[in-house]
Motif scaffolding. Structure first.
Motif, short mmCIF file in Angstrom:
data_model
loop_
_atom_site.label_atom_id
_atom_site.label_comp_id
_atom_site.label_asym_id
_atom_site.label_seq_id
_atom_site.Cartn_x
_atom_site.Cartn_y
_atom_site.Cartn_z
N GLY B 86 0.80 -1.22 0.00
CA GLY B 86 0.00 0.00 0.00
C GLY B 86 0.83 1.26 0.00
N HIS B 87 1.73 1.36 0.96
CA HIS B 87 2.55 2.56 1.08
C HIS B 87 3.93 2.24 0.55
N LEU B 88 4.25 2.81 -0.61
CA LEU B 88 5.46 2.39 -1.30
C LEU B 88 6.71 2.98 -0.67
N GLN B 89 7.51 2.14 -0.04
CA GLN B 89 8.79 2.59 0.52
C GLN B 89 9.89 1.71 -0.02
N LEU B 90 10.91 2.34 -0.59
CA LEU B 90 11.95 1.57 -1.27
C LEU B 90 13.32 1.87 -0.68
N GLN B 91 14.21 0.89 -0.79
CA GLN B 91 15.61 1.09 -0.41
C GLN B 91 16.50 0.65 -1.55
N PRO B 92 16.48 1.34 -2.70
CA PRO B 92 17.33 0.90 -3.80
C PRO B 92 18.80 1.13 -3.48
N ALA B 93 19.67 0.39 -4.16
CA ALA B 93 21.10 0.51 -3.89
C ALA B 93 21.89 0.26 -5.17
N LEU B 94 23.00 0.95 -5.31
CA LEU B 94 23.92 0.74 -6.44
C LEU B 94 25.28 0.44 -5.86
N THR B 95 25.78 -0.78 -6.06
CA THR B 95 27.00 -1.20 -5.39
C THR B 95 27.92 -1.93 -6.37
N THR B 96 29.22 -1.76 -6.17
CA THR B 96 30.19 -2.55 -6.93
C THR B 96 30.64 -3.72 -6.08
N ILE B 97 30.55 -4.91 -6.64
CA ILE B 97 30.87 -6.13 -5.90
C ILE B 97 32.06 -6.80 -6.58
N ILE B 130 31.86 -6.20 -10.46
CA ILE B 130 30.58 -6.15 -11.15
C ILE B 130 29.72 -5.11 -10.43
N THR B 131 29.06 -4.22 -11.20
CA THR B 131 28.23 -3.18 -10.59
C THR B 131 26.77 -3.57 -10.71
N VAL B 132 26.07 -3.56 -9.57
CA VAL B 132 24.71 -4.06 -9.54
C VAL B 132 23.79 -2.99 -8.97
N HIS B 133 22.65 -2.78 -9.64
CA HIS B 133 21.60 -1.94 -9.05
C HIS B 133 20.51 -2.87 -8.54
N ALA B 134 20.09 -2.65 -7.28
CA ALA B 134 19.09 -3.54 -6.69
C ALA B 134 17.90 -2.74 -6.21
N LEU B 135 16.74 -3.35 -6.29
CA LEU B 135 15.51 -2.70 -5.81
C LEU B 135 15.51 -2.62 -4.30
N ASP B 136 16.14 -3.61 -3.65
CA ASP B 136 16.16 -3.62 -2.20
C ASP B 136 17.57 -3.98 -1.73
N SER B 139 18.89 -7.67 -1.44
CA SER B 139 19.36 -8.44 -2.60
C SER B 139 20.86 -8.31 -2.77
N ILE B 140 21.40 -7.10 -2.47
CA ILE B 140 22.85 -6.89 -2.56
C ILE B 140 23.56 -7.81 -1.57
N THR B 141 23.01 -7.90 -0.35
CA THR B 141 23.62 -8.77 0.65
C THR B 141 23.62 -10.22 0.17
N ASP B 142 22.50 -10.61 -0.48
CA ASP B 142 22.42 -11.97 -1.00
C ASP B 142 23.52 -12.25 -2.02
N ILE B 143 23.75 -11.27 -2.91
CA ILE B 143 24.78 -11.48 -3.93
C ILE B 143 26.16 -11.50 -3.29
N GLN B 144 26.36 -10.59 -2.28
CA GLN B 144 27.67 -10.53 -1.64
C GLN B 144 28.00 -11.80 -0.87
#
Lengths: 117, 157, 95
Positions: B86-97, B130-136, B139-144
């Motif tokens: 309902g209430h859209l709150q996002l934590q996008p991230a751009l990280t180099t792994i 590798i540079t990754v943009h994530a919606l949350d 997901s970055i933690t999962d890849i790391q």
């Protein structure tokens, strides 16, 4: 064709249709280009997969089945390539992604979802 | 004759039969002509090699696809629930792994797998990162955590 | 049931068109066109089954190929011609 495959195919088609609509709603609701891209990739992967598998279950001949498999493989191979090309081009042309501050969140609701240009 | 030539020939024959769906002598002759023509052109272009026909992956690829399908479904559920909240709150991230010791083929598979799963997209690939943009951010933690990288490395050997 | 799926895809296509119209950046529009193309592929396949003519799948295949080439082609075309100012017109906090 047995009843089970028919019902399964119907379920997959309906679920695929729902995912399609979800992807497009995300495309409208999300606040910036990079987040919208994630919404678009929902439709590219699972929605396409579900609808095509649902059609495969009702395929009248093996040739039709094979063609559906070919289309699915093709879409799954090309969509990440196109997405990567798009993201890289956007980033290199200077479009900056919307990022939250330390530990914060982006409150996306006040922004109009389908506002003017 | 290289094994790659053989597999490409087989692939082209299947492709032709599937697309024509007609089993008449004239169509077979045209098909054989087309297959030979494509083989001639691709050998002139020198594209019949391990890169275009990665046969050494055949043994391990079904297990990898099964795992990727599971990941695909999980991350799809995550993204779809984000879309409908309902209430859209996002934590996008751009990280180099960082990533290490992957062959070129491994890098391509890794980057494409990340782009294919919803919620993450690869924006840049260099020699060892590798540079990754994530919606949350999760997901970055999962890849790391390196689960996918380990799978790709296993696939490649 | 094919009808329900076709309607869902059509609704999704309409929403993608709204995003293509609203923009605001060039890349949003390209993305919307890409999504629209993927939906078209699905729609033609479903309509083929709906009317009992699976020969439509040949057209679907051509359309899937065209969709990919279109996106790559448009990106090549715009890669060098977009000035930084216009691409950066949306908002933006520094990283």
């Amino acid at each position: 064709m047995s009843m089970v495959t028919t019902y399964l195919s119907w379920a997959l088609l309906v679920l695929g249709g729902f995912l399609c609509v979800s992807g497009s709603v995300g495309l409208l609701r999300f606040p910036d280009f990079f987040t919208r891209m994630h919404a678009a990739s929902v439709t590219d992967t699972l929605a396409t997969g579900m609808i095509l598998v649902g059609l495969m279950l009702q395929a009248p001949t093996w040739i039709v089945f094979g063609k559906l498999v070919m289309i699915l493989v093709f879409v799954l191979l090309t969509s990440p390539t196109a997405g990567h090309a798009l993201a890289k081009a956007a980033l290199h042309s200077g479009l900056k992604p919307l990022l939250p501050g330390k530990g914060g969140k982006i409150d996306a609701d006040p922004r109009p979802s389908a506002g003017g240009v | 004759m290289k094994i790659q030539t053989l597999s490409l020939t087989l692939l082209l024959i299947i492709f032709w039969l599937l697309n024509s769906g007609l089993f008449k002598p004239l169509i077979f002759i045209l098909g054989a002509f087309s297959v030979v023509l494509v083989l001639f052109i691709s050998s002139r272009m020198k594209v019949i090699d391990e890169e275009s026909q990665p046969l050494h992956l055949t043994k391990n690829i079904p297990a990898y696809y099964a795992w990727l399908l599971k990941e695909l479904v999980m991350s799809n559920i995550k993204v779809v629930s984000t879309i409908w909240q309902g209430h859209l709150q996002l934590q996008p991230a751009l990280t180099t792994i960082k990533m290490d010791h992957l062959s070129d083929m491994g890098k391509v598979i890794y980057a494409n797998s990340i782009s294919l799963t919803p919620g993450t997209v690869t924006t840049d690939v260099t020699e060892n990162s590798i540079t990754v943009h994530a919606l949350d951010k999760s997901s970055i933690t999962d890849i790391q955590s390196g689960a996918m990288e380990a799978r790709v490395r296993k696939l490649d050997n | 049931m094919f009808t329900a799926a076709a309607i869902a895809v059509l609704v999704a296509m309409a929403l993608a068109l709204v995003r293509a119209y609203a923009g605001p950046t060039l890349y949003d529009r390209i993305l919307a066109v890409n999504v629209f193309g993927t939906k078209t592929v699905l729609l033609i396949a479903i309509v083929g089954f709906l009317t009992g003519r699976p020969e439509f799948l040949d057209i679907v295949m051509v359309y899937a190929l065209m969709n990919f080439i279109t996106v790559i082609g448009i990106l090549r075309f715009f890669e060098y011609s977009v000035s930084h100012a216009s691409a950066n017109s949306e908002t933006i906090k520094e990283q």
